[in-house]
Design a protein around this motif. Structure first.
Motif, PDB file in Angstrom:
ATOM      1  N   LEU A  17       0.854  -1.172   0.000  1.00  0.00           N
ATOM      2  CA  LEU A  17       0.000   0.000   0.000  1.00  0.00           C
ATOM      3  C   LEU A  17       0.897   1.231   0.000  1.00  0.00           C
ATOM      4  CD1 LEU A  17      -2.437  -1.179   2.771  1.00  0.00           C
ATOM      5  CD2 LEU A  17      -2.761  -1.367   0.310  1.00  0.00           C
ATOM      6  N   PHE A  18       0.589   2.159  -0.886  1.00  0.00           N
ATOM      7  CA  PHE A  18       1.407   3.350  -1.019  1.00  0.00           C
ATOM      8  C   PHE A  18       0.530   4.587  -0.949  1.00  0.00           C
ATOM      9  CE2 PHE A  18       3.533   0.028  -3.424  1.00  0.00           C
ATOM     10  CZ  PHE A  18       4.842   0.133  -2.980  1.00  0.00           C
ATOM     11  N   TYR A  19       1.066   5.624  -0.401  1.00  0.00           N
ATOM     12  CA  TYR A  19       0.458   6.944  -0.496  1.00  0.00           C
ATOM     13  C   TYR A  19       1.223   7.640  -1.609  1.00  0.00           C
ATOM     14  CZ  TYR A  19      -0.891  11.702   0.462  1.00  0.00           C
ATOM     15  OH  TYR A  19      -1.377  12.977   0.331  1.00  0.00           O
ATOM     16  N   ALA A  20       0.528   8.011  -2.663  1.00  0.00           N
ATOM     17  CA  ALA A  20       1.219   8.592  -3.813  1.00  0.00           C
ATOM     18  C   ALA A  20       0.381   9.706  -4.429  1.00  0.00           C
ATOM     19  CB  ALA A  20       1.464   7.513  -4.861  1.00  0.00           C
ATOM     20  N   LYS A  21       1.066  10.607  -5.087  1.00  0.00           N
ATOM     21  CA  LYS A  21       0.408  11.653  -5.861  1.00  0.00           C
ATOM     22  C   LYS A  21       0.740  11.401  -7.322  1.00  0.00           C
ATOM     23  CE  LYS A  21       0.533  15.153  -2.290  1.00  0.00           C
ATOM     24  NZ  LYS A  21       0.923  16.521  -1.938  1.00  0.00           N
ATOM     25  N   ALA A  22      -0.238  11.621  -8.196  1.00  0.00           N
ATOM     26  CA  ALA A  22      -0.011  11.371  -9.623  1.00  0.00           C
ATOM     27  C   ALA A  22      -0.721  12.435 -10.453  1.00  0.00           C
ATOM     28  CB  ALA A  22      -0.534   9.991 -10.000  1.00  0.00           C
ATOM     29  N   ASP A  23      -0.123  12.799 -11.558  1.00  0.00           N
ATOM     30  CA  ASP A  23      -0.752  13.708 -12.507  1.00  0.00           C
ATOM     31  C   ASP A  23      -1.594  12.861 -13.450  1.00  0.00           C
ATOM     32  OD1 ASP A  23      -1.535  15.600 -14.318  1.00  0.00           O
ATOM     33  OD2 ASP A  23       0.477  16.020 -15.073  1.00  0.00           O
ATOM     34  N   LEU A  24      -2.897  12.948 -13.315  1.00  0.00           N
ATOM     35  CA  LEU A  24      -3.800  12.109 -14.107  1.00  0.00           C
ATOM     36  C   LEU A  24      -4.551  12.902 -15.175  1.00  0.00           C
ATOM     37  CD1 LEU A  24      -5.137   9.896 -11.194  1.00  0.00           C
ATOM     38  CD2 LEU A  24      -3.435   9.289 -12.914  1.00  0.00           C
ATOM     39  N   LYS A  25      -4.037  14.063 -15.537  1.00  0.00           N
ATOM     40  CA  LYS A  25      -4.681  14.851 -16.593  1.00  0.00           C
ATOM     41  C   LYS A  25      -4.780  14.020 -17.862  1.00  0.00           C
ATOM     42  CE  LYS A  25      -3.366  19.446 -15.321  1.00  0.00           C
ATOM     43  NZ  LYS A  25      -2.367  20.454 -15.523  1.00  0.00           N
ATOM     44  N   GLY A  26      -5.988  13.940 -18.385  1.00  0.00           N
ATOM     45  CA  GLY A  26      -6.206  13.197 -19.624  1.00  0.00           C
ATOM     46  C   GLY A  26      -6.227  11.689 -19.447  1.00  0.00           C
ATOM     47  N   LYS A  27      -6.124  11.213 -18.214  1.00  0.00           N
ATOM     48  CA  LYS A  27      -6.087   9.773 -17.968  1.00  0.00           C
ATOM     49  C   LYS A  27      -7.284   9.277 -17.176  1.00  0.00           C
ATOM     50  CE  LYS A  27      -1.131   9.767 -18.273  1.00  0.00           C
ATOM     51  NZ  LYS A  27       0.122   9.793 -17.598  1.00  0.00           N
ATOM     52  N   LEU A  28      -8.255  10.177 -16.903  1.00  0.00           N
ATOM     53  CA  LEU A  28      -9.457   9.780 -16.183  1.00  0.00           C
ATOM     54  C   LEU A  28     -10.662   9.860 -17.107  1.00  0.00           C
ATOM     55  CD1 LEU A  28      -9.042  11.584 -12.742  1.00  0.00           C
ATOM     56  CD2 LEU A  28      -8.656   9.175 -13.265  1.00  0.00           C
ATOM     57  N   ALA A  29     -11.584   8.940 -16.926  1.00  0.00           N
ATOM     58  CA  ALA A  29     -12.830   8.946 -17.691  1.00  0.00           C
ATOM     59  C   ALA A  29     -13.676  10.145 -17.262  1.00  0.00           C
ATOM     60  CB  ALA A  29     -13.584   7.641 -17.463  1.00  0.00           C
ATOM     61  N   ARG A  33     -13.215   9.433 -11.901  1.00  0.00           N
ATOM     62  CA  ARG A  33     -12.756   8.415 -10.957  1.00  0.00           C
ATOM     63  C   ARG A  33     -12.107   7.217 -11.634  1.00  0.00           C
ATOM     64  NH1 ARG A  33     -16.298   8.531  -6.081  1.00  0.00           N
ATOM     65  NH2 ARG A  33     -15.685   6.375  -5.830  1.00  0.00           N
ATOM     66  N   THR A  34     -12.600   6.858 -12.800  1.00  0.00           N
ATOM     67  CA  THR A  34     -12.123   5.662 -13.483  1.00  0.00           C
ATOM     68  C   THR A  34     -10.903   5.990 -14.331  1.00  0.00           C
ATOM     69  OG1 THR A  34     -14.383   4.813 -13.552  1.00  0.00           O
ATOM     70  CG2 THR A  34     -12.792   3.764 -15.015  1.00  0.00           C
ATOM     71  N   VAL A  35      -9.834   5.242 -14.137  1.00  0.00           N
ATOM     72  CA  VAL A  35      -8.599   5.455 -14.883  1.00  0.00           C
ATOM     73  C   VAL A  35      -8.737   4.829 -16.260  1.00  0.00           C
ATOM     74  CG1 VAL A  35      -6.111   5.022 -14.933  1.00  0.00           C
ATOM     75  CG2 VAL A  35      -7.262   5.408 -12.748  1.00  0.00           C
ATOM     76  N   ILE A  36      -8.393   5.602 -17.290  1.00  0.00           N
ATOM     77  CA  ILE A  36      -8.396   5.071 -18.655  1.00  0.00           C
ATOM     78  C   ILE A  36      -7.126   4.233 -18.778  1.00  0.00           C
ATOM     79  CG2 ILE A  36      -8.328   5.647 -21.101  1.00  0.00           C
ATOM     80  CD1 ILE A  36      -9.721   8.325 -20.293  1.00  0.00           C
ATOM     81  N   PHE A  37      -7.307   2.940 -18.876  1.00  0.00           N
ATOM     82  CA  PHE A  37      -6.184   2.009 -18.777  1.00  0.00           C
ATOM     83  C   PHE A  37      -6.507   0.742 -19.547  1.00  0.00           C
ATOM     84  CE2 PHE A  37      -4.314  -1.615 -16.446  1.00  0.00           C
ATOM     85  CZ  PHE A  37      -2.972  -1.297 -16.550  1.00  0.00           C
ATOM     86  N   ARG A  38      -5.545   0.237 -20.271  1.00  0.00           N
ATOM     87  CA  ARG A  38      -5.710  -1.041 -20.972  1.00  0.00           C
ATOM     88  C   ARG A  38      -4.616  -1.978 -20.496  1.00  0.00           C
ATOM     89  NH1 ARG A  38      -9.914  -0.586 -24.043  1.00  0.00           N
ATOM     90  NH2 ARG A  38     -10.240   1.227 -25.335  1.00  0.00           N
ATOM     91  N   ASP A  39      -5.015  -3.015 -19.827  1.00  0.00           N
ATOM     92  CA  ASP A  39      -4.078  -4.011 -19.317  1.00  0.00           C
ATOM     93  C   ASP A  39      -3.896  -5.072 -20.391  1.00  0.00           C
ATOM     94  OD1 ASP A  39      -2.700  -6.007 -18.004  1.00  0.00           O
ATOM     95  OD2 ASP A  39      -4.115  -6.198 -16.362  1.00  0.00           O
ATOM     96  N   PRO A  40      -2.704  -5.191 -20.976  1.00  0.00           N
ATOM     97  CA  PRO A  40      -2.499  -6.146 -22.066  1.00  0.00           C
ATOM     98  C   PRO A  40      -2.774  -7.601 -21.659  1.00  0.00           C
ATOM     99  CG  PRO A  40      -0.408  -5.150 -21.399  1.00  0.00           C
ATOM    100  CD  PRO A  40      -1.491  -4.448 -20.649  1.00  0.00           C
ATOM    101  N   THR A  41      -2.646  -7.907 -20.372  1.00  0.00           N
ATOM    102  CA  THR A  41      -2.914  -9.282 -19.929  1.00  0.00           C
ATOM    103  C   THR A  41      -4.351  -9.458 -19.449  1.00  0.00           C
ATOM    104  OG1 THR A  41      -2.168  -8.793 -17.683  1.00  0.00           O
ATOM    105  CG2 THR A  41      -0.504  -9.596 -19.243  1.00  0.00           C
ATOM    106  N   ARG A  42      -5.115  -8.359 -19.432  1.00  0.00           N
ATOM    107  CA  ARG A  42      -6.520  -8.346 -19.020  1.00  0.00           C
ATOM    108  C   ARG A  42      -6.721  -8.854 -17.588  1.00  0.00           C
ATOM    109  NH1 ARG A  42     -10.097  -6.386 -21.896  1.00  0.00           N
ATOM    110  NH2 ARG A  42     -11.794  -7.734 -21.341  1.00  0.00           N
ATOM    111  N   GLU A  43      -5.690  -8.668 -16.766  1.00  0.00           N
ATOM    112  CA  GLU A  43      -5.806  -9.050 -15.359  1.00  0.00           C
ATOM    113  C   GLU A  43      -6.604  -8.005 -14.584  1.00  0.00           C
ATOM    114  OE1 GLU A  43      -2.812  -9.657 -11.644  1.00  0.00           O
ATOM    115  OE2 GLU A  43      -2.237 -10.588 -13.526  1.00  0.00           O
ATOM    116  N   SER A  44      -6.414  -6.740 -14.928  1.00  0.00           N
ATOM    117  CA  SER A  44      -7.160  -5.646 -14.302  1.00  0.00           C
ATOM    118  C   SER A  44      -8.150  -5.116 -15.328  1.00  0.00           C
ATOM    119  CB  SER A  44      -6.217  -4.526 -13.874  1.00  0.00           C
ATOM    120  OG  SER A  44      -5.298  -4.993 -12.921  1.00  0.00           O
ATOM    121  N   LEU A  45      -9.425  -5.296 -15.064  1.00  0.00           N
ATOM    122  CA  LEU A  45     -10.431  -4.861 -16.026  1.00  0.00           C
ATOM    123  C   LEU A  45     -10.852  -3.416 -15.818  1.00  0.00           C
ATOM    124  CD1 LEU A  45     -12.657  -8.066 -16.117  1.00  0.00           C
ATOM    125  CD2 LEU A  45     -10.769  -7.423 -17.623  1.00  0.00           C
ATOM    126  N   GLN A  46     -10.741  -2.924 -14.568  1.00  0.00           N
ATOM    127  CA  GLN A  46     -11.120  -1.546 -14.301  1.00  0.00           C
ATOM    128  C   GLN A  46     -10.344  -1.045 -13.089  1.00  0.00           C
ATOM    129  OE1 GLN A  46     -15.295  -0.956 -13.639  1.00  0.00           O
ATOM    130  NE2 GLN A  46     -15.085   1.205 -13.241  1.00  0.00           N
TER     131      GLN A  46
END
Length: 81
Positions: A17-29, A33-46
């Motif tokens: 578990l990490f406390y982190a800050k991230a620049d998510l401009k253009g990466k949220l739906a 709240r939902t991260v625009i992300f494509r997992d090539p192994t399809r392990e994480s669907l959302q």
């Protein structure tokens, strides 16, 4: 955390578990709240951000539940075996 499945298989879960800050401009739906992300192994669907207060403890697996209970109760240490 050690866990034994009903079929007898034993596993050890390790969570980081990490406390982190991230620049998510253009990466949220559009929901913000939902991260625009494509997992090539399809392990994480959302991937979604939630505040700790929004997490339903009863919906979490019994293996991960103690960690979330500790966080919600602001326990000093989040280490369980």
């Amino acid at each position: 955390m050690k866990y034994t499945y009903p079929d007898g298989n034993e596993v050890v879960f390790v969570m980081f578990l990490f406390y982190a800050k991230a620049d998510l401009k253009g990466k949220l739906a559009e929901d913000g709240r939902t991260v625009i992300f494509r997992d090539p192994t399809r392990e994480s669907l959302q991937l979604e951000f939630k505040s700790l207060d929004e997490i339903d403890i009863d919906a979490i697996s019994s293996v991960q539940k103690p960690v979330f209970i500790d966080m919600k109760e602001e326990a000093a240490a989040t280490l369980r075996t």
